[in-house]
Design a protein around this motif. Sequence first.
Motif, PDB file in Angstrom:
ATOM      1  N   ARG A 116       0.830  -1.203   0.000  1.00 52.87           N
ATOM      2  CA  ARG A 116       0.000   0.000   0.000  1.00 52.87           C
ATOM      3  C   ARG A 116       0.869   1.259   0.000  1.00 52.87           C
ATOM      4  N   CYS A 117       2.053   1.154   0.526  1.00 50.16           N
ATOM      5  CA  CYS A 117       2.995   2.265   0.559  1.00 50.16           C
ATOM      6  C   CYS A 117       3.439   2.652  -0.856  1.00 50.16           C
ATOM      7  N   GLN A 123       1.371  -0.431  -6.603  1.00 47.34           N
ATOM      8  CA  GLN A 123       0.792  -1.393  -5.663  1.00 47.34           C
ATOM      9  C   GLN A 123       0.497  -2.709  -6.367  1.00 47.34           C
ATOM     10  N   ILE A 179      10.242   2.040  -3.147  1.00 45.54           N
ATOM     11  CA  ILE A 179      10.069   2.297  -1.718  1.00 45.54           C
ATOM     12  C   ILE A 179      11.423   2.197  -1.022  1.00 45.54           C
ATOM     13  N   LYS A 183      11.120   5.516   3.475  1.00 50.54           N
ATOM     14  CA  LYS A 183       9.697   5.590   3.138  1.00 50.54           C
ATOM     15  C   LYS A 183       8.932   4.423   3.751  1.00 50.54           C
ATOM     16  N   ALA A 184       9.545   3.252   3.711  1.00 50.93           N
ATOM     17  CA  ALA A 184       8.888   2.071   4.279  1.00 50.93           C
ATOM     18  C   ALA A 184       8.643   2.257   5.769  1.00 50.93           C
ATOM     19  N   GLN A 186       8.338   4.996   7.376  1.00 51.62           N
ATOM     20  CA  GLN A 186       7.294   6.004   7.551  1.00 51.62           C
ATOM     21  C   GLN A 186       5.915   5.387   7.370  1.00 51.62           C
ATOM     22  N   CYS A 187       5.778   4.514   6.366  1.00 50.49           N
ATOM     23  CA  CYS A 187       4.493   3.859   6.107  1.00 50.49           C
ATOM     24  C   CYS A 187       4.121   2.903   7.240  1.00 50.49           C
ATOM     25  N   ASP A 190       2.310   4.699   9.934  1.00 47.87           N
ATOM     26  CA  ASP A 190       1.110   5.449   9.526  1.00 47.87           C
ATOM     27  C   ASP A 190      -0.132   4.842  10.180  1.00 47.87           C
ATOM     28  N   ALA A 193      -3.226   4.422   7.906  1.00 43.79           N
ATOM     29  CA  ALA A 193      -3.162   3.266   7.011  1.00 43.79           C
ATOM     30  C   ALA A 193      -3.513   1.993   7.761  1.00 43.79           C
TER      31      ALA A 193
END
Length: 240
Positions: A116-117, A123, A179, A183-184, A186-187, A190, A193
């Motif tokens: 989803r990230c 995706q 990714i 970034k991973a 950070q996701c 979340d 999410a």
Amino acid sequence: MRGGLLMGLAALAMIGAAAPAVAAPAKKAAAKPAAATHDWTKIVAATPEGGFRVGNPVAATRLIEYGSFTCSHCGHFARDGMPQLLQQYVKSGKVSFEFRNFVRDPYDLTAAMLSRCAGPREQFALTESLFAAQDQWIGRFTAMTDEQKATLNALPEAERPWRVATIGGLDAMAAKAGITPAKAKQCFGDKAAMDRLIAMRAVATEQYKLEGTPTFIINGKTTHAHDWAALKPLLGPPGN
């Protein structure tokens, strides 16, 4: 079940387990070449319900799959059924396909959060990769010793998802989808999410009475099909 997901998944708690041209009549201007058929497999979007849809948003047949990355039957459908579904039904605009996560365990959760990230278009590409290599990365978790599991469980909750990703090699697959590690991470943190995954699971069980994965919904109705052989007849003849 809602509470169980919050406790067992949100915290990643204990890890254990074109038609041919026709010649024009004589003395008439030749017909113009047929316009190229629109390829609906190129149209991808996130849905308000939390899933990711490929295809014509106003297709006559709207297909939803609730699937899990650690579900072997979902893997079989992704590898055997999805290519035919996309080329024979989605490409023409006859059918749209939406994938919604139904998270079952911490490893599935990690894979879901990573996919989803990636954003709508990537995706689907990452989802394909995760299912294609399903046996390999799940096998890495299965091979973990009790000591390795204990070490993983001893990590702060916020650090476990990334460690799970590196153990399974999911980080390398995610990198190919753009990714980065930053970034991973950070996701993984979340909360919105995570809440979306919880909400999708609730809708699946409460509205669609989902009992296992994959579960397919056609135009709002739950089917009894759990593989491509059973699902294909329910979609009607392929599109042109």
